[in-house]
Enzyme design. Structure first.
Site, PDB file in Angstrom:
ATOM      1  N   ASP A   9       0.835  -1.195   0.000  1.00 51.25           N
ATOM      2  CA  ASP A   9       0.000   0.000   0.000  1.00 51.25           C
ATOM      3  C   ASP A   9       0.871   1.248   0.000  1.00 51.25           C
ATOM      4  O   ASP A   9       1.992   1.233  -0.523  1.00 51.25           O
ATOM      5  CB  ASP A   9      -0.944  -0.031   1.207  1.00 51.25           C
ATOM      6  N   SER A  14     -10.973  -0.830  -1.051  1.00 52.98           N
ATOM      7  CA  SER A  14      -9.712  -0.764  -0.314  1.00 52.98           C
ATOM      8  C   SER A  14      -9.915  -1.096   1.156  1.00 52.98           C
ATOM      9  O   SER A  14      -8.983  -1.546   1.832  1.00 52.98           O
ATOM     10  CB  SER A  14      -9.101   0.641  -0.417  1.00 52.98           C
ATOM     11  N   HIS A  60      -3.718   6.217   3.339  1.00 54.11           N
ATOM     12  CA  HIS A  60      -4.472   5.031   2.920  1.00 54.11           C
ATOM     13  C   HIS A  60      -3.953   3.751   3.567  1.00 54.11           C
ATOM     14  O   HIS A  60      -4.710   2.945   4.134  1.00 54.11           O
ATOM     15  CB  HIS A  60      -4.400   4.947   1.392  1.00 54.11           C
TER      16      HIS A  60
END
Length: 1282
Positions: free
Chosen positions: A45, A474, A285
């Protein structure tokens, strides 16, 4: 006041990070030790922050984040320069003196040094915050004060009405000297200009404020046990107060980079200390994803992630240099780290990243992913994507060449609606509207299971918040990865063997099937407890270590997906199934020999026929599947699968399946181009799909939506998709979120291609509380050119294009527009080299190689450019090569920008100057890279103004520049030729491009009259999609350049040249001698000068050459320079010069020749005056301007006045003198203006030094400090690592 205690309920904490829906809470309450302990999850990620809440320790008190890696290279620092301390101090790359703390232990005594800009580490959000913070603290206070003071003085200067004493420079500073009226007037004028210049400069600096951020020295050394690094955040060489860390895997040390940024960094060291890897995050994220999967809050367990006992390996695949986009390099390095790691074993990968690929059956990254799962046995979980609601929108991964990756869709439950979104009322659970749907283009489900796709949980500390709501697949993917970690934890603690295949099959067979869209949920909502029970009860089968590779049809697809057909007859499809063991090449041969299964097969769809049984040994078996779509309702999609069970253990569930998706489109359209349906009621999350077979002639479509029966505004998503073979779903796509009021109609125009089925998907937003009714109308149009890409060679002059109208009456109004200049660059240097090392070697000693290509780019003016390598563009996951990345530098090696495979995303606004582009390509095979050593690079430059070509409807009109094309009404089935004419390369816009033969001008050709058709653009959640329904590529190729017209006197090329005379020979000899005067050493140069002057006493060029030679000798020759310059000035009669340049028009026959003579005299005079004045100024400045004699200052005033009779002070020939003159006269604002101009022309070390000195003299220290702090980033000794 009445008490409200009795009516207030508890806050639904369980809905913030939902775990009830998948059975996690129930499972952990019964089995608290199966909480993920013993399991390692790799998070591919944007990077995980070990300082974020819940990411410090596991439930057992172990370190949560056990390794932290940046695979992108964005944090790399070249530390190949090795130094040893002198008196405990070393000199850093920045030039600062760095004090080595006495507490450091370094047995070798050697230190590796480098430099890194902090802003290059920051994600965009943090960079913007820190830029604002630095400006407010270090810039604004002093700048505002200085600006106010400058404005006050400027006003005072204006009020004085020009009355100032001769000894004052207009700023109130004593300039001394100069009693004449000329000097007084000049100083008064300059004083006013200086005051205005200061205000202007300060305003300009405020508008153009740009902060590259601080440059930090980096020091790397080995303490005898581990590599350590120090980042000098003090910016003054005080290393003891910097960030001092050991390699993260060994020390688990991390720190905030500074107290203000709260940006967590750690370090790794490679190549024996020659490369420092600073690991940060390119967004928030990854931390959010990791928290969903595995956060652990010992004091607040209700905030826990799904598997709080699992450990995390953070691998950053997002590259901060390209706004967090993943790169092939980062992905390859990530996969290498999890394949075979001597320090820990990764059990599960979560990847909440991905793109859309043009194909998934081949590609270098797909090959590596295949190894990760099918050779090394790592379970890979990936987000399906946020590109729905249309079908076939699943991204890569999970749509890799191997169907072994678990793809996850996003589901929102009623509890999530209340806790996370604070909705007024609960709605039934459903997929998020934007969640990508299956199937994949090659027939696989794409979505394996679904999971909660939203959470409020931890984010990095640099966000200055403890948690945040994020939603997307996600978020669903790490939830599933956490569930897998729980499953593996139970299996490990019970010593039950497993494989990626047995776990995946169990998850599929035990998922909770929901009454929702099958393409969004896959097999259903993942259920942890069911899966664990299933694996425990069904352990030990021969198939547990086996995957069944399904290949359908001649193209060997992963399933059956029939879409672009008319569905008017039955179809037979061959299916091949092969059992493949984990790490097949090294699997036990006896297990292969003993493998044997009797399978029974079933399919619940009456329109599919398949065999009922299949005997399977360790070999490929084939069978036929027959599909008969006749009788199925048109305009719909149908899904089923052929399921295979172990005949001896049917309870174990499906061993493999052949997914079948059939689209039965509408074929018969009203009038051949219209489609409509009855109005339908749309409830929250409701989706209606219309499948239409697009007529072969169609080129664009118009979809109209008409709302009714609702007083409130209704939110809908319109998503239209066609699937073109070997092309991404985004190739032919339209996406728009629209709001419709009652009885309101919304029209949408987008491109279509005939012969492909179009899905028109209309979805009610998942959270809508009010029902709405909508009717859908679709119309197709056709204006089709004879070729989709039109090429016009300038030498041809005219190009014919035939335009067909195929469906209905259409109004054509052709337009041809040029928008870009394309120049092709060839490599100036190419080099293939082995990378190797831990992070660039595939297990089993397979090193990766890199090819570095260098290109030179020169711009004559400011431009917006897009570098593009056509052979490598628009492919990432599907590329044969491992990765690609280009980096663009200015002439000082300052990095200006980067880009990767998706070139259209990256455009740079560049000033005029010289640039270098370096392209980096990686692969395991050096021979493949060698073949690319001459790879061309295209640079697209946006034209400052679009250029329209003339278009005609007849050839004769095009030749004669007659009447241009007007609007033409074309009946269906007719053809209308149009004629394009080549642009004039003498056009003002094109002339400045420096075009050369072979270069091209790119643009578009459109035909429809309707402006809505020309400019159709839709905006997707993640950026605009330009559908260009009526735009075709136009390429104009430059074949030759216009020649300059010859005058009549030179028209005869055969005219004989006149014989040269002896006097001309003597002149040529004189000029040759003159040219050598400044080239020889002082003694010989002086001798030659005397010889020339004895023969030609009035030759100014020789005197100027001698002046240049003297001036080059430095300060010791200043007196001689002044004397020589004075001699030249006295030799030039300025009256004729002033008279000539004061004349508007010279009507003499030899005006051009006379002008050349005058220009030479003027330039000689200006250079002499400039050098004379500069030498005098140097003498004054070397002492003190305040001590300068009045006559010297008056002499300088006179020189300045004489020069300004001919040119402005900004002229490059004299600007050097005026900078010194302004300094002497203390007009520092005017001096700064000239220096700034020089820096704008070319930013060099010398010019920057002048600029910072000028700012310091003015007391503008905040500006000089800003420039000085980022100096090492502007002037690098080496190019940045890839």
């Amino acid at each position: 006041m009445a008490s409200t205690t009795g009516v207030l309920g508890d806050f639904p904490c369980w809905g913030l990070l939902p775990r009830k829906e998948t059975g996690v809470i129930s499972f952990l309450s019964k089995n608290p030790n199966y909480d993920g302990r013993g399991v390692v999850i790799a998070i591919f990620d944007s990077g995980v922050d070990p300082g974020a809440p819940g990411l410090q320790v596991t439930t057992e008190g172990k370190v949560k984040v056990i390794d932290r890696i940046d695979g992108s290279g964005a944090g790399d620092v070249d530390t190949s320069t090795v130094v040893t301390p002198v008196d405990g101090t070393i000199t850093g790359v920045s030039g600062r003196k760095l004090k080595i703390p006495e507490t450091w232990v370094n047995p070798s005594g050697k230190y590796h040094i480098g430099v890194k800009g902090s802003f290059s580490l920051y994600p965009k959000q943090l960079r913007e915050r820190m830029t604002k913070d630095r400006k407010e603290k270090t810039w604004d206070p002093l700048h505002k004060e200085l600006l106010a003071e400058a404005q006050r003085k400027a006003i005072e200067n204006q009020k004085s009405n020009g009355s100032s004493s001769s000894g004052t420079n207009g700023n109130g500073s004593g300039g001394g000297g100069g009693n004449s009226s000329t000097s007084s007037n000049l100083l008064e004028k300059l004083g006013k200009e200086d005051a205005e210049s200061r205000v202007s400069q300060l305003n300009t600096l405020e508008k153009k404020y740009s902060d590259l951020g601080p440059a930090y020295d980096c020091v790397v050394y080995h303490d005898g046990q581990v590599w350590r690094a120090c980042i000098d955040t003090s910016e003054c060489g005080h290393l003891a107060s910097g960030v001092h860390l050991g390699e993260y895997r060994l020390t688990h040390q991390w720190s905030a980079l500074t107290q203000n940024d709260h940006y967590t960094v750690s370090i790794n060291v490679h190549n024996d200390g020659n490369l420092l890897e600073i690991v940060g995050m390119c967004s928030s994220h990854g931390t959010h994803v990791a928290s969903i999967a595995s956060a652990n809050f010992p004091d607040n367990p209700e905030k826990n992630g799904v598997a709080p006992g699992a450990q995390i390996v953070s691998i950053t695949i997002g590259d901060n240099r390209i706004t967090g986009m993943e790169t092939g390099t980062a992905l390859a390095r990530a996969m290498m780290r999890v394949m075979k790691n001597p320090h820990y074993n990764v059990d599960v990968i979560n990847m909440s990243y991905g793109e859309h690929a043009h194909w998934s059956d081949s590609g270098r990254l797909g090959e590596l992913a295949h190894e990760v799962v099918n050779k090394y046995g790592v379970i890979w979980v990936a987000s399906a994507g946020n590109h729905g609601p249309a079908l076939a929108t699943v991204g890569v991964p999970p749509d890799f060449q191997s169907d072994s990756i678990i793809g996850v869709g996003a589901y929102v439950s009623p509890d999530m609606m209340m806790a996370e979104y604070s909705m007024i009322e609960k709605l039934p659970g459903c997929p998020y509207t934007w969640s990508s749907r299956g199937p994949t283009e090659d027939g696989a489900r794409g979505v394996t299971v679904c999971a909660p796709g939203g959470a409020i949980t931890s984010v990095p500390t640099f966000t200055l918040r403890s948690n945040q709501l994020m939603n997307g697949t996600s978020m669903a993917s790490p939830h599933t990865a956490g569930c897998v970690a729980l499953i593996l934890s139970a299996l490990k603690l019970k010593s039950i063997p497993y494989s990626p295949y047995s776990v995946r099959r169990s998850i599929q067979n035990t998922a909770l099937h929901l009454d929702i869209d099958v393409f969004a949920q896959g097999h259903g909502l993942i259920q942890v407890e069911r899966s664990v029970e299933h694996l425990i009860q069904q352990a030990g089968g021969v198939e547990d270590k086996v995957r069944f590779a399904v290949e359908c049809g001649s193209e060997r697809k992963k399933g059956i997906h029939i879409r672009n057909w008319k569905a008017d007859k039955p179809m037979d499809v061959s299916v091949a199934v092969e059992p493949v063991m984990l790490n097949d090449t090294e699997a036990d041969p006896n297990e292969k020999l003993s493998f044997c299964m009797e399978l029974v097969m079933t399919c619940d769809a009456p329109w599919v026929k398949a065999p009922g049984c299949l005997q399977m040994a360790y070999t490929i078996r084939s069978f036929q599947v027959s599909i008969d779509p006749r009788g199925l309702e048109r305009g719909r999609v149908y899904f089923t699968s052929v399921k295979a069970y172990n005949a001896s253990n049917v309870e174990k569930g499906v061993m493999f399946e052949v997914p079948i998706t059939i689209v039965v489109p509408f074929v018969e359209l009203y009038h051949g181009y219209q489609y409509s349906c009855q109005a339908e009621v749309f409830r929250a999350g409701h989706i209606r799909r219309h499948f239409i077979y697009v007529p072969m002639e169609a080129t664009w479509a118009t979809v109209s939506l008409k709302a009714s029966h609702s007083d409130k505004c209704q939110r809908f998503t319109l998503h239209a998709v066609q699937l073109k073979p070997k092309s991404s779903v985004k190739t032919l796509e339209y996406y728009k979120v629209t709001n419709l009021g009652c009885n309101e109609t919304s029209s949408h125009v987008f491109s279509v291609r005939g012969g492909y089925t179009l899905e028109v998907c209309l979805a009610r937003w998942w959270s809508s509380l009010v029902d709405g009714q909508v009717q859908v109308f679709v119309e197709f149009h056709s204006l089709r050119p004879s070729q989709e890409e039109v090429t016009l060679f300038c030498s041809d002059g005219v190009q014919r294009v035939d335009v067909w109208s195929g469906l209905r009456n259409e109004e054509m109004s052709p337009q041809a527009t040029l928008k870009h200049h394309a120049q092709v660059l060839m490599p100036t240097e190419s080099k293939v080299e082995v990378l190797g090392g831990v992070r660039d070697t595939i297990p089993e000693s397979r090193p990766v190689y890199q090819l570095i290509l260098s290109y030179s780019l020169s711009l004559s003016k400011q431009a917006e450019v897009t570098p593009k390598c056509s052979m490598l563009s628009d492919v990432l996951y599907e590329s044969t090569l491992e990765s690609q990345l280009w980096m663009l530098y200015d002439h000082n090696k300052q990095l200006i920008g980067c880009g990767d495979a998706y070139s259209n995303k990256y455009s740079l606004k560049l000033e005029k100057g010289d640039y270098t582009i370096r392209l980096h390509v990686r692969h395991e095979r050096p021979d493949l890279l060698e073949k690319l050593s001459d790879l061309p690079l295209t640079v697209l430059t946006k034209l400052t103004q679009e250029v329209k070509l003339d278009v005609y409807t007849s050839f004769n009109a095009a030749v004669a520049s007659g009447k241009k094309a007007q609007t033409v009404t074309m009946p269906p089935g007719t053809c209308q030729p149009i004629y394009l004419t080549a642009p004039s390369l003498s056009d003002k816009i094109l002339k400045g491009l420096g075009l050369t033969p072979g270069q091209a001008l790119l643009g578009t050709l459109s035909f429809a009259k309707d402006e809505q058709v020309r400019k159709a653009v839709s905006s997707h959640k993640f950026g605009p999609i330009r559908t260009m329904p009526d735009q075709y590529l136009l390429r104009v190729v430059v074949t030759e350049l216009p020649c300059k017209k010859r005058s009549a006197s030179n028209s005869n090329s055969e005219e004989k040249k006149e014989a040269k005379t002896y006097s001309e020979y003597l002149e040529a000899l004189r000029d040759l001698q003159t040219a050598w005067i400044s080239k020889l050493d002082n003694e010989n140069g002086e001798q030659l000068y005397k010889e020339v002057m004895s023969a030609h006493p009035d030759h100014l060029a020789a005197q100027l050459a001698r002046l240049q030679a003297l001036d080059a000798g430095g300060a010791q020759n200043r007196a001689a320079v002044i004397a020589q310059a004075t001699k030249i000035v006295s030799a030039v009669d300025t009256s004729p010069l002033l008279a000539f340049y004061g004349t508007k028009t010279d009507t003499r026959s030899d005006a051009a020749k006379y002008k050349t003579q005058m220009d030479k005299q003027r330039n000689t005079l200006l250079e002499a005056l400039s050098r004379q004045g500069s030498a005098i100024c140097a003498d004054v400045l070397s002492a003190s301007p305040s001590e300068a004699a009045p006559d010297v200052l008056e002499q300088l005033d006179t020189i300045a006045s004489d020069i300004m009779k001919f040119v402005e002070p900004t002229d490059s020939k004299v600007s050097g003198f005026f900078i010194s003159y302004y300094r002497v006269r203390k007009f520092d604002g005017l001096a700064l203006r000239l220096i700034s101009r020089q820096c704008e022309e070319k930013w060099t070390r010398e010019n920057e030094a002048k600029l910072t000195e000028a700012y310091s003299r003015l007391g503008w220290t905040h500006i000089s400090s800003l420039i000085t702090s980022s100096h090492p980033l502007r002037f690098r000794t080496n190019y940045a690592p890839f």
